[in-house]
Design an enzyme around this catalytic site. Structure first.
Site, PDB file in Angstrom:
ATOM      1  N   ASP A   6       0.856  -1.196   0.000  1.00  0.00           N
ATOM      2  CA  ASP A   6       0.000   0.000   0.000  1.00  0.00           C
ATOM      3  C   ASP A   6       0.892   1.247   0.000  1.00  0.00           C
ATOM      4  O   ASP A   6       1.892   1.317   0.728  1.00  0.00           O
ATOM      5  CB  ASP A   6      -0.910  -0.011   1.235  1.00  0.00           C
ATOM      6  CG  ASP A   6      -2.039   0.984   1.122  1.00  0.00           C
ATOM      7  OD1 ASP A   6      -3.200   0.539   1.069  1.00  0.00           O
ATOM      8  OD2 ASP A   6      -1.765   2.206   1.089  1.00  0.00           O
ATOM      9  N   ILE A   7       0.490   2.234  -0.800  1.00  0.00           N
ATOM     10  CA  ILE A   7       1.311   3.446  -0.944  1.00  0.00           C
ATOM     11  C   ILE A   7       1.250   4.332   0.306  1.00  0.00           C
ATOM     12  O   ILE A   7       2.160   5.141   0.543  1.00  0.00           O
ATOM     13  CB  ILE A   7       0.872   4.235  -2.219  1.00  0.00           C
ATOM     14  CG1 ILE A   7       1.989   5.099  -2.750  1.00  0.00           C
ATOM     15  CG2 ILE A   7      -0.399   5.030  -1.971  1.00  0.00           C
ATOM     16  CD1 ILE A   7       1.733   5.628  -4.151  1.00  0.00           C
ATOM     17  N   GLN A  56     -14.594   2.377   1.248  1.00  0.00           N
ATOM     18  CA  GLN A  56     -13.891   1.910   0.046  1.00  0.00           C
ATOM     19  C   GLN A  56     -13.593   3.122  -0.846  1.00  0.00           C
ATOM     20  O   GLN A  56     -14.514   3.749  -1.364  1.00  0.00           O
ATOM     21  CB  GLN A  56     -14.739   0.887  -0.724  1.00  0.00           C
ATOM     22  CG  GLN A  56     -14.007   0.345  -1.952  1.00  0.00           C
ATOM     23  CD  GLN A  56     -14.850  -0.646  -2.753  1.00  0.00           C
ATOM     24  OE1 GLN A  56     -16.070  -0.692  -2.612  1.00  0.00           O
ATOM     25  NE2 GLN A  56     -14.196  -1.423  -3.597  1.00  0.00           N
ATOM     26  N   HIS A  62     -10.267  -5.192  -3.093  1.00  0.00           N
ATOM     27  CA  HIS A  62      -8.909  -5.343  -2.566  1.00  0.00           C
ATOM     28  C   HIS A  62      -8.961  -5.732  -1.100  1.00  0.00           C
ATOM     29  O   HIS A  62      -9.747  -5.190  -0.324  1.00  0.00           O
ATOM     30  CB  HIS A  62      -8.068  -4.078  -2.751  1.00  0.00           C
ATOM     31  CG  HIS A  62      -8.743  -2.815  -2.305  1.00  0.00           C
ATOM     32  ND1 HIS A  62      -9.741  -2.206  -3.020  1.00  0.00           N
ATOM     33  CD2 HIS A  62      -8.554  -2.048  -1.204  1.00  0.00           C
ATOM     34  CE1 HIS A  62     -10.138  -1.119  -2.389  1.00  0.00           C
ATOM     35  NE2 HIS A  62      -9.429  -0.991  -1.274  1.00  0.00           N
ATOM     36  N   PHE A  63      -8.128  -6.679  -0.742  1.00  0.00           N
ATOM     37  CA  PHE A  63      -7.956  -7.089   0.648  1.00  0.00           C
ATOM     38  C   PHE A  63      -6.700  -6.415   1.190  1.00  0.00           C
ATOM     39  O   PHE A  63      -5.639  -6.498   0.580  1.00  0.00           O
ATOM     40  CB  PHE A  63      -7.789  -8.615   0.751  1.00  0.00           C
ATOM     41  CG  PHE A  63      -9.069  -9.360   0.561  1.00  0.00           C
ATOM     42  CD1 PHE A  63      -9.577  -9.596  -0.710  1.00  0.00           C
ATOM     43  CD2 PHE A  63      -9.781  -9.832   1.652  1.00  0.00           C
ATOM     44  CE1 PHE A  63     -10.770 -10.275  -0.891  1.00  0.00           C
ATOM     45  CE2 PHE A  63     -10.974 -10.518   1.489  1.00  0.00           C
ATOM     46  CZ  PHE A  63     -11.472 -10.736   0.208  1.00  0.00           C
ATOM     47  N   HIS A  64      -6.862  -5.742   2.336  1.00  0.00           N
ATOM     48  CA  HIS A  64      -5.702  -5.178   3.026  1.00  0.00           C
ATOM     49  C   HIS A  64      -5.167  -6.236   3.993  1.00  0.00           C
ATOM     50  O   HIS A  64      -5.936  -6.833   4.751  1.00  0.00           O
ATOM     51  CB  HIS A  64      -6.108  -3.988   3.904  1.00  0.00           C
ATOM     52  CG  HIS A  64      -6.700  -2.811   3.193  1.00  0.00           C
ATOM     53  ND1 HIS A  64      -5.990  -1.652   2.969  1.00  0.00           N
ATOM     54  CD2 HIS A  64      -7.936  -2.593   2.678  1.00  0.00           C
ATOM     55  CE1 HIS A  64      -6.778  -0.765   2.357  1.00  0.00           C
ATOM     56  NE2 HIS A  64      -7.962  -1.321   2.170  1.00  0.00           N
TER      57      HIS A  64
HETATM   58  P1  5GP Z   1      -9.819   1.430   0.526  1.00  0.00           P
HETATM   59  O1  5GP Z   1     -10.112   2.593   1.405  1.00  0.00           O
HETATM   60  O2  5GP Z   1     -10.429   1.592  -0.853  1.00  0.00           O
HETATM   61  O3  5GP Z   1     -10.155   0.108   1.155  1.00  0.00           O
HETATM   62  O4  5GP Z   1      -8.243   1.404   0.351  1.00  0.00           O
HETATM   63  C1  5GP Z   1      -7.569   1.856  -0.789  1.00  0.00           C
HETATM   64  C2  5GP Z   1      -6.091   1.732  -0.489  1.00  0.00           C
HETATM   65  O5  5GP Z   1      -5.380   1.878  -1.700  1.00  0.00           O
HETATM   66  C3  5GP Z   1      -5.572   2.796   0.477  1.00  0.00           C
HETATM   67  O6  5GP Z   1      -4.986   2.165   1.612  1.00  0.00           O
HETATM   68  C4  5GP Z   1      -4.546   3.565  -0.358  1.00  0.00           C
HETATM   69  O7  5GP Z   1      -3.412   3.959   0.386  1.00  0.00           O
HETATM   70  C5  5GP Z   1      -4.189   2.579  -1.445  1.00  0.00           C
HETATM   71  N1  5GP Z   1      -3.773   3.203  -2.688  1.00  0.00           N
HETATM   72  C6  5GP Z   1      -4.426   4.199  -3.336  1.00  0.00           C
HETATM   73  N2  5GP Z   1      -3.761   4.522  -4.463  1.00  0.00           N
HETATM   74  C7  5GP Z   1      -2.682   3.719  -4.533  1.00  0.00           C
HETATM   75  C8  5GP Z   1      -1.605   3.587  -5.473  1.00  0.00           C
HETATM   76  O8  5GP Z   1      -1.522   4.288  -6.467  1.00  0.00           O
HETATM   77  N3  5GP Z   1      -0.670   2.643  -5.196  1.00  0.00           N
HETATM   78  C9  5GP Z   1      -0.735   1.848  -4.093  1.00  0.00           C
HETATM   79  N4  5GP Z   1       0.258   0.944  -3.927  1.00  0.00           N
HETATM   80  N5  5GP Z   1      -1.727   1.940  -3.182  1.00  0.00           N
HETATM   81  C10 5GP Z   1      -2.681   2.867  -3.404  1.00  0.00           C
END
Ligand code: 5GP
Length: 138
Positions: A30-31, A93, A99-101
């Site tokens: 994750d970035i 989201q 996506h799974f964290h």
């Molecule tokens: P969500 O809130 O949708 O469950 O999580 C999205 C995740 O994607 C966040 O933790 C965010 O940091 C990550 N993310 C967003 N853009 C990018 C990217 O360009 N590259 C990477 N590696 N992670 C990203």
């Protein structure tokens, strides 16, 4: 395929720190990590939410998730972690691609913080609701 940042990462248009790839699954760091080792595991299929994912992609994800968890534990030395999967904007989201964290929990301050506003389940409501969910599954 919906033009999300994850579609662009799958297609190689946007770089990532890749940790795993097969024909159906990609995993990368994750970035904006909540803790060191925070990893995202995504299907290559462009489903927005988990309920829209095919059985085939779900099986492929399920097969590799525990293996990637073990690798994150081995690399970080952190044995406790959360696996999180958000569905819909109201459920946090941000990217509309499943996506799974995998989020290591090294201590109280780092990693995932969780609000858990639990209530008690009324027996009659539980009986009816379980029946409705079972019916929806058939
Ligand atoms: P969500 O809130 O949708 O469950 O999580 C999205 C995740 O994607 C966040 O933790 C965010 O940091 C990550 N993310 C967003 N853009 C990018 C990217 O360009 N590259 C990477 N590696 N992670 C990203």
């Amino acid at each position: 395929m919906a033009d999300t940042i994850f579609r662009r990462i799958i297609d190689g248009e946007v770089p990532c720190h890749k940790v795993y790839e097969d024909d159906k699954v990609l995993a990368f760091l994750d970035i904006n990590p909540l803790s060191r080792g925070h990893t995202l595991v995504i299907p290559k299929e462009p489903a927005e939410t988990l309920d829209q994912l095919s059985d085939e992609s779900a099986a492929a994800l399920g097969r590799v998730l525990p293996r990637i968890c073990r690798a994150v534990i081995a690399a970080t030395g952190v044995r406790e972690y959360n696996v999180l999967e958000n569905n819909g904007r109201g459920a946090h989201q941000a990217i509309p691609h499943v996506h799974f964290h995998i989020i290591p929990k090294p201590d109280r301050e780092q990693g995932l913080g969780i609000g858990w506003p639990a209530k008690s389940l009324d027996a009659e409501e539980g009986r009816k609701l379980a029946e409705q969910i079972r019916a929806a599954l058939t």
